[in-house]
Design a protein around this motif. Sequence first.
Motif, PDB file in Angstrom:
ATOM      1  N   ARG A 101      34.909  30.410 -29.637  1.00 32.55           N
ATOM      2  CA  ARG A 101      33.691  31.188 -29.811  1.00 32.55           C
ATOM      3  C   ARG A 101      32.477  30.287 -29.645  1.00 32.55           C
ATOM      4  O   ARG A 101      32.504  29.123 -30.020  1.00 32.55           O
ATOM      5  N   ILE A 102      31.417  30.847 -29.102  1.00 30.25           N
ATOM      6  CA  ILE A 102      30.214  30.060 -28.839  1.00 30.25           C
ATOM      7  C   ILE A 102      29.740  29.336 -30.098  1.00 30.25           C
ATOM      8  O   ILE A 102      29.327  28.170 -30.049  1.00 30.25           O
ATOM      9  N   THR A 151      32.833  38.875 -18.259  1.00 23.58           N
ATOM     10  CA  THR A 151      33.061  37.940 -19.357  1.00 23.58           C
ATOM     11  C   THR A 151      34.371  38.247 -20.064  1.00 23.58           C
ATOM     12  O   THR A 151      34.868  39.375 -20.041  1.00 23.58           O
ATOM     13  N   PRO A 153      36.560  37.000 -23.897  1.00 29.17           N
ATOM     14  CA  PRO A 153      36.379  36.306 -25.170  1.00 29.17           C
ATOM     15  C   PRO A 153      36.899  34.867 -25.122  1.00 29.17           C
ATOM     16  O   PRO A 153      37.789  34.537 -24.337  1.00 29.17           O
ATOM     17  N   TRP A 154      36.323  34.031 -25.967  1.00 28.22           N
ATOM     18  CA  TRP A 154      36.728  32.648 -26.178  1.00 28.22           C
ATOM     19  C   TRP A 154      36.447  31.736 -24.984  1.00 28.22           C
ATOM     20  O   TRP A 154      36.880  30.593 -24.969  1.00 28.22           O
ATOM     21  N   GLY A 156      33.027  31.805 -23.711  1.00 32.66           N
ATOM     22  CA  GLY A 156      31.618  32.133 -23.568  1.00 32.66           C
ATOM     23  C   GLY A 156      30.800  31.052 -22.882  1.00 32.66           C
ATOM     24  O   GLY A 156      29.930  31.344 -22.056  1.00 32.66           O
ATOM     25  N   ASN A 159      31.760  31.203 -19.232  1.00 34.99           N
ATOM     26  CA  ASN A 159      31.184  32.433 -18.678  1.00 34.99           C
ATOM     27  C   ASN A 159      29.704  32.239 -18.357  1.00 34.99           C
ATOM     28  O   ASN A 159      29.235  32.547 -17.259  1.00 34.99           O
ATOM     29  N   ALA A 160      28.958  31.764 -19.340  1.00 35.09           N
ATOM     30  CA  ALA A 160      27.508  31.632 -19.190  1.00 35.09           C
ATOM     31  C   ALA A 160      27.162  30.660 -18.069  1.00 35.09           C
ATOM     32  O   ALA A 160      26.233  30.890 -17.284  1.00 35.09           O
ATOM     33  N   ASP A 259      35.575  45.896 -22.967  1.00 35.86           N
ATOM     34  CA  ASP A 259      35.416  45.036 -24.137  1.00 35.86           C
ATOM     35  C   ASP A 259      36.528  45.262 -25.148  1.00 35.86           C
ATOM     36  O   ASP A 259      37.027  44.317 -25.772  1.00 35.86           O
ATOM     37  N   ARG A 263      40.077  41.461 -25.710  1.00 37.24           N
ATOM     38  CA  ARG A 263      40.679  40.545 -26.692  1.00 37.24           C
ATOM     39  C   ARG A 263      42.210  40.561 -26.613  1.00 37.24           C
ATOM     40  O   ARG A 263      42.828  39.505 -26.488  1.00 37.24           O
TER      41      ARG A 263
END
Length: 297
Positions: A101-102, A151, A153-154, A156, A159-160, A259, A263
Motif C-alpha cells: 500500500r502507498i 490500476t 491494488p498493492w 500503487g 501504477n502512478a 475495483d 483485490r
Amino acid sequence: MPADRGPGRVVWVTGASSGIGLATALACAARGDRLVLSSRAPGPLEEAARQCRAAGSPDVLVAPLDIGDDDAVRAVGQRARQRFGRLDVVVQNAGVAAYGRIDEVPAEVLEALFRTNVLGAAHVAGEAVRTFREQGDGVLVVVGSVLGRLTVPWMGAYNASKFALRGLVRTMQQENRDVPGLRISLVAPGGVDTPIYDQSATVLGRRNRPPYPVASPEDVAAKVLRAADTDQRWHRELDAGWANPAMKAAFGLAPGLFDALSRPAMRLLGFAPGRRPSGPGNVLAPQPDGERLRQRR
C-alpha cells in the motif's frame, strides 16, 4: 526507424542486462545492429554484451548507467555519438517496481522508484530527443506498462509512475511533431516473465509473479522492434499482451465492478505460493545476482 537504414543501425537500450531490455538487445544484435547497452549492474551488462556479440552485433558499447543521474545519461549519449557518429534508436526500458500500500511503502523506496521510472525515463528521453532533433531523425521507444492505463491494488507506486510515463510520452509526441523524421512510441506490456517480480521492493513478505496472461520478454522485444520499424507517425502506442484491451475497457467502463474484483484477482494472480523477505529489492541499488532474461523458477 528510418526505412533506408536497414541493419547496422545504432541502438541504445537501457535496462539491457535483464528481462525485456536483454531480449531487445539480443533481437537487435541478431539483425546486425550496433549497440549501446546500459544498466546499473556492470557484471551482468558485460555478459549481455558477450551474448549480443555472439548473436551478431558487430560493435557493442558497454555503458553502465543509473538513469536517475541526468549528467550520467548525457555522458553516455555523448560517448555513443563519439563512438558511432549518431544514434538511430533509443529504447528506454529501465524500471523498478514496489509492492505494498502507498502508505506502507518506505519514503526512500517511493522516491527512488519515481527517480528511476519517471525522472530517469525523462532524462533518457530528453537526451534522445535532443540528439534526434539535431540529426533530423531517430526513433525513441519507451517501454511502459498496461498499468499506465489501469490500476491494481498493492502496486500503487508503480501504477502512478507508469501513468506519469504515459503522460510524458504523449506530451513529447506533441512537442516534436515539427521534426518529421523524429518518432516516439510507447510499448505497454501486461504481465511478462522477467526478473522484475523477484527484484521488486515489497513490504508484503510475499512472492510476486506476473499475472496471467504472461508474455515472454521476446514477445515484448518484438513489439519494441515493430514500434522502431514502423514509419507511420500515428503508430504512437502498442499493447504487448492480448488481454490488455479488455482490461483497459473494464477499468474505464465498469470501474466499480473492476475495483471490487481487483483485490481477489490480484491475490490469486499477482502472488505466488511461498514467502520472501520484505525489503527494498533492487529499487535502491542493483542486485546483480538477480539479473537474467526470465523470472527465477
